[in-house]
Enzyme design. Structure first.
Site, PDB file in Angstrom:
ATOM      1  CB  CYS A  25      -0.766  -4.171   8.399  1.00 36.25           C
ATOM      2  SG  CYS A  25       0.229  -2.711   8.090  1.00 36.25           S
ATOM      3  CD  GLU A  34      -1.346  -2.332   2.041  1.00 34.43           C
ATOM      4  OE1 GLU A  34      -0.133  -2.625   1.892  1.00 34.43           O
ATOM      5  OE2 GLU A  34      -2.119  -2.997   2.743  1.00 34.43           O
ATOM      6  CB  THR A  65      19.313 -36.087  -1.715  1.00 32.41           C
ATOM      7  OG1 THR A  65      18.257 -37.039  -1.692  1.00 32.41           O
ATOM      8  CG2 THR A  65      19.285 -35.317  -3.017  1.00 32.41           C
TER       9      THR A  65
HETATM   10  C1  AOF Z   1       0.148  -5.016   4.489  1.00 28.47           C
HETATM   11  N1  AOF Z   1       0.750  -4.882   3.271  1.00 28.47           N
HETATM   12  O1  AOF Z   1       2.240  -5.473   1.728  1.00 28.47           O
HETATM   13  C2  AOF Z   1       2.096  -6.789   3.659  1.00 28.47           C
HETATM   14  C3  AOF Z   1       1.429  -6.966   4.906  1.00 28.47           C
HETATM   15  O2  AOF Z   1       6.760  -6.723  10.254  1.00 28.47           O
HETATM   16  P1  AOF Z   1       5.849  -5.834   9.507  1.00 28.47           P
HETATM   17  O3  AOF Z   1       5.533  -4.559  10.184  1.00 28.47           O
HETATM   18  O4  AOF Z   1       6.265  -5.640   8.072  1.00 28.47           O
HETATM   19  O5  AOF Z   1       4.441  -6.596   9.422  1.00 28.47           O
HETATM   20  C4  AOF Z   1       4.322  -7.883   8.935  1.00 28.47           C
HETATM   21  C5  AOF Z   1       2.853  -8.248   8.827  1.00 28.47           C
HETATM   22  O6  AOF Z   1       2.199  -7.347   7.932  1.00 28.47           O
HETATM   23  C6  AOF Z   1       2.650  -9.632   8.216  1.00 28.47           C
HETATM   24  O7  AOF Z   1       2.667 -10.655   9.176  1.00 28.47           O
HETATM   25  C7  AOF Z   1       1.269  -9.478   7.597  1.00 28.47           C
HETATM   26  O8  AOF Z   1       0.285  -9.579   8.602  1.00 28.47           O
HETATM   27  C8  AOF Z   1       1.281  -8.038   7.105  1.00 28.47           C
HETATM   28  N2  AOF Z   1       1.765  -7.988   5.732  1.00 28.47           N
HETATM   29  N3  AOF Z   1       0.465  -6.094   5.256  1.00 28.47           N
HETATM   30  O9  AOF Z   1      -0.638  -4.167   4.899  1.00 28.47           O
HETATM   31  C9  AOF Z   1       1.703  -5.693   2.830  1.00 28.47           C
HETATM   32  N4  AOF Z   1       3.072  -7.633   3.250  1.00 28.47           N
HETATM   33 ZN    ZN Z   2       0.944  -2.648   6.002  1.00 30.93          ZN
END
Ligand code: AOF
Ligand code: ZN
Length: 371
Positions: free
Chosen positions: A88, A65, A209
């Site tokens: 998030c 985002e 392997t």
């Molecule tokens: C989003 N957009 O592109 C992604 C999300 O450690 P942080 O702060 O980067 O948070 C990781 C968490 O954020 C991950 O476990 C998942 O819940 C979310 N990922 N969220 O808004 C994103 N990759």
């Molecule tokens: Zn986020």
């Protein structure tokens, strides 16, 4: 106000599908984060314009985002954001994406999948609602689920999503006794395998392997060499040679050795000095599951198990395989052939979901039948 539904369900589905395709670009490159896609669309119908696009950055941050909002700038005001995963809600290394979307003036957010991470888990939606942003569910199953299957597995089950890949000759053999690596699959399906490797966080083999083949286990597709997953060897007695291909290249592409041997002994020191990382392997029942849990804690969400027969059987017997890729090669091995283990021949509890031909090989994927 523009909302996805103003533009019609077909339009929304197409944009979400495009966001999912965008997210695939970084699959395997964002651990411990899932690769998410985000498209910001201004206007509807014929006037619709994509003003921002983002995919979770390499290494997992910034989130999709943020990337899309940075591209959109002021054009985000009144626009609709299509995000493949619920934005998030937590303060990680950056502020919550749900807040950033609302502050940028996004009018509506279409969400492709819920985020089960306990730090999010519906809170992203709540933040958006509270800020007056319209939220639409646009669950893009089954593709949506597949894009996040590793992430969902790690969060919900505490272990990576496991894909087992095996190659079987036309006459049902997986190799020839006493011979090392032997070509069963052809060039076309081998390239396909390297493509699968590129999308994985890690790839695993047993020490048998590793000793017989001295494999590199890297992705060697032109242009995708930097996309090699971490390499894991199950090596209870620590027999991996420090001067083999794996250990020698451990500083370029990480190598994790799971062993029951004293981590302070000479063999362990030799491997560590090459840059290998050692993980403890418990004995007996539950050892594989504990190893998978440890890998999950390291941020590994997707794991490809590539051999050999004994490792494949153990993973299948212990119910730790989620998908099987079976490549049936065009070659026959005849005498001295090593038969595929019964677990692989029967694949109880799996059903074929996709079959393709790559060159002379037949490539079949089997999904686990959920109980
Ligand atoms: C989003 N957009 O592109 C992604 C999300 O450690 P942080 O702060 O980067 O948070 C990781 C968490 O954020 C991950 O476990 C998942 O819940 C979310 N990922 N969220 O808004 C994103 N990759
Ligand atoms: Zn986020």
């Amino acid at each position: 106000m523009t909302t996805p539904s103003d533009a019609g369900a077909g339009f929304d589905a197409r944009i979400m599908a495009a966001a999912l395709r965008l997210s695939r670009r970084h699959v395997g490159l964002t651990a411990d984060n899932p690769s998410v896609g985000c498209l910001i669309v201004q206007g509807t119908g014929k006037n619709a314009r994509i003003v921002g696009r983002g995919v979770t950055a390499l290494g997992g941050r910034p989130h999709a985002e943020r990337v899309a909002l940075a591209e959109a700038g002021d054009a985000a005001r009144g626009a609709v954001a299509y995000v493949t995963l619920e934005p998030c809600a937590h303060h990680g290394r950056t502020g919550p994406c749900a807040v950033a979307l609302a502050q940028a003036g996004i009018a509506a957010v279409a969400i492709g999948a819920d985020d089960p991470d306990p730090r999010v888990d519906g809170r992203g939606r709540i933040i958006l609602h509270a800020a007056g942003v319209v939220v639409h569910d646009l669950m893009a199953e089954p593709e949506g689920t597949r894009a996040f299957e590793g992430f969902l597995s790690r969060i919900r089950r505490g272990r990576p999503f496991v894909t087992l890949k095996m190659a079987v000759s036309r006459d049902g053999f997986i190799g020839r006794r006493g011979e090392g690596q032997i070509a069963i699959s052809g060039a076309v399906s081998n390239r396909q395998t390297h493509g699968v490797r590129a999308e994985m966080d890690a790839i695993l083999v047993g020490i048998g392997t590793a000793l017989a083949d001295d494999p590199a286990l890297t992705c060697r597709l032109p242009g995708l060499k930097s996309r090699s997953p971490a390499r894991i060897v199950i090596d209870p007695r620590l027999r991996l040679p420090p001067d083999g291909q794996l250990a020698r290249t451990a500083r370029d592409v990480s190598v994790i050795v799971a062993t029951a041997v004293d981590p302070d002994g000479d063999a362990a020191k030799a491997l560590r000095s090459q840059g290998c990382r050692l993980l403890p392997l418990t004995a007996g029942e539950g050892a594989l599951r504990s190893l998978l849990e440890a890998l999950s804690r390291l941020g590994i969400s997707t794991l490809l198990v590539e051999g050999g027969a004994e490792t494949a059987s153990r993973f299948l017997r212990e119910g730790l395989v989620d998908r099987v890729v079976l490549v049936r090669g065009a070659v026959t091995l005849g005498g001295r052939g090593v038969a595929a283990p019964p677990e692989v021949r029967h694949l109880n509890g799996f059903r074929a979901s996709r079959t393709e031909r790559f060159g002379g090989d037949r490539w079949t994927e089997y999904e686990r039948i959920e109980a």
